[in-house]
Design an enzyme around this catalytic site. Structure first.
Site, short mmCIF file in Angstrom:
data_model
loop_
_atom_site.label_atom_id
_atom_site.label_comp_id
_atom_site.label_asym_id
_atom_site.label_seq_id
_atom_site.Cartn_x
_atom_site.Cartn_y
_atom_site.Cartn_z
N GLU A 128 0.82 -1.16 -0.17
CA GLU A 128 -0.15 0.25 0.12
C GLU A 128 0.87 1.44 0.06
OE1 GLU A 128 -2.95 0.40 -0.45
OE2 GLU A 128 -3.74 -1.76 -0.55
N TYR B 193 -6.23 6.38 4.67
CA TYR B 193 -6.48 5.44 3.55
C TYR B 193 -5.35 4.26 3.81
CZ TYR B 193 -5.81 2.44 -0.47
OH TYR B 193 -5.66 1.51 -1.07
N ASP C 93 -9.63 4.77 -2.43
CA ASP C 93 -8.43 5.43 -3.21
C ASP C 93 -9.07 6.25 -4.23
OD1 ASP C 93 -9.51 3.32 -5.04
OD2 ASP C 93 -7.21 2.68 -5.51
#
Length: 319
Positions: free
Chosen positions: A71, A154, A172
């Site tokens: 990520e 996020y 996202d």
């Protein structure tokens, strides 16, 4: 996209669960208290099972640490560019403890040309925090994740969802664009995440298999509901997409283009490449000569040193 895509002639029924009027802003209807229509969830998830990419960090048995690394690497970076560096990192540093034992400069050197090399420093600091404060285990709690260096909302949500299967609002750009079109009838999401978007998306997360919905909706946005050339004819929820039903209007919020050529960001990248390719370091003159504008190069070199990405000793610059 082909011109023969079917467009409904009546009011759009939302692909993601409501039937309020379409607007040209992201002031969307309030989220439904009971979440998403199970049929829509099943449709998107079924599409993903057939069409989702076989990314290495999605495979069974992938550790939470490996998910976290993927990520961080994928922030503002195409997935295709991440696979190689991610594989090398996980072979070299399969646990947070392994990376924490290295010097920060080693992480920056291994970052290669992924861009935004501060992410390497933050990932190293994150590994140190996990090793020293969490017994080497990536926490599953959202608040604990956000407290780690370099981990924002996020990334924390993505780790909770993809690594632990928890219920989280994973937003996202791909998911935001999908929701903007299907739910609000708007061609794209704004540059910055709004409170209205987050509230809407939270109401759309199903209680049943939330992680499956998160990855499926993200993949649908990445592969089909793309920013420039959406393939609406291939979309599993095209029949209930508000934006498609409205004729795909050009009503997206204005997004500012991000320049690259000649910017400080490009200059810093050039200097970093020169130093990265010389493990023993290079002279300051060599680093500055890599860029045609000397004053800009001096400014960028000073920035890299101040930010901890490079280290300067007398006339030598090294990672």
């Amino acid at each position: 996209m082909a011109d023969d895509v079917h467009r409904a002639s009546g009011p759009a029924t939302s692909a993601l669960g409501t039937d309020s009027p379409v607007t040209n802003s992201l002031t969307c209807p309030p989220p439904r208290p009971r979440g998403l229509d199970p049929e829509t969830v099943a449709t998107v998830c079924a599409w993903y099972r057939t069409n989702g990419r076989d990314l290495p960090w999605r495979r069974p048995g992938t550790s939470p640490w490996a998910v976290l690394v993927s990520e961080v690497m994928s922030q503002q970076t195409p997935v295709a560019r991440v696979i190689g560096p991610w594989t090398e990192w996980m072979q070299r540093w399969p646990t947070p403890d392994d990376l924490a034992e290295e010097e920060p400069g080693t992480a920056v050197a291994a970052w290669g040309r992924l861009g935004y090399p501060r992410r390497a420093l933050r990932l190293h600091a994150c590994a140190v925090a996990i090793a020293t404060q969490h017994d080497g285990q990536v926490p599953s709690d959202r608040d604990e994740l956000v407290s780690l260096p370099g981990i924002g909302d996020y990334t924390a949500a993505a780790v909770v969802s993809f690594a632990f299967g928890g219920r989280a609002v994973v937003l996202d750009t791909n998911v935001r664009r999908l929701i903007a079109r299907a739910e609000c009838g708007i061609g794209n999401c704004p540059s910055s995440l709004t409170r209205a978007e987050r509230e809407l998306a939270s109401g759309l997360v199903p209680d049943d298999a939330p992680a499956r919905w998160a990855v499926a909706s993200m993949e649908l946005g990445a592969l089909v509901c793309t920013a420039r050339s959406p393939r609406c004819a291939e979309c599993p929820i095209a029949g209930s997409c508000r934006w498609l039903a409205a004729g795909r209007p050009d009503n997206a919020p204005t997004r500012r283009a991000q320049p690259w050529k000649g910017t400080d960001r490009q200059c810093r990248g050039v200097i970093m490449d020169v130093v990265r390719n010389c493990p023993g370091g290079v002279s300051v003159e060599t680093a500055l000569s890599a860029w045609p504008h000397r004053d800009q190069a001096k400014h960028c070199l000073d920035w890299l040193v101040a930010d901890g990405l490079l280290h300067r000793t007398d006339d030598i610059v090294r990672l």
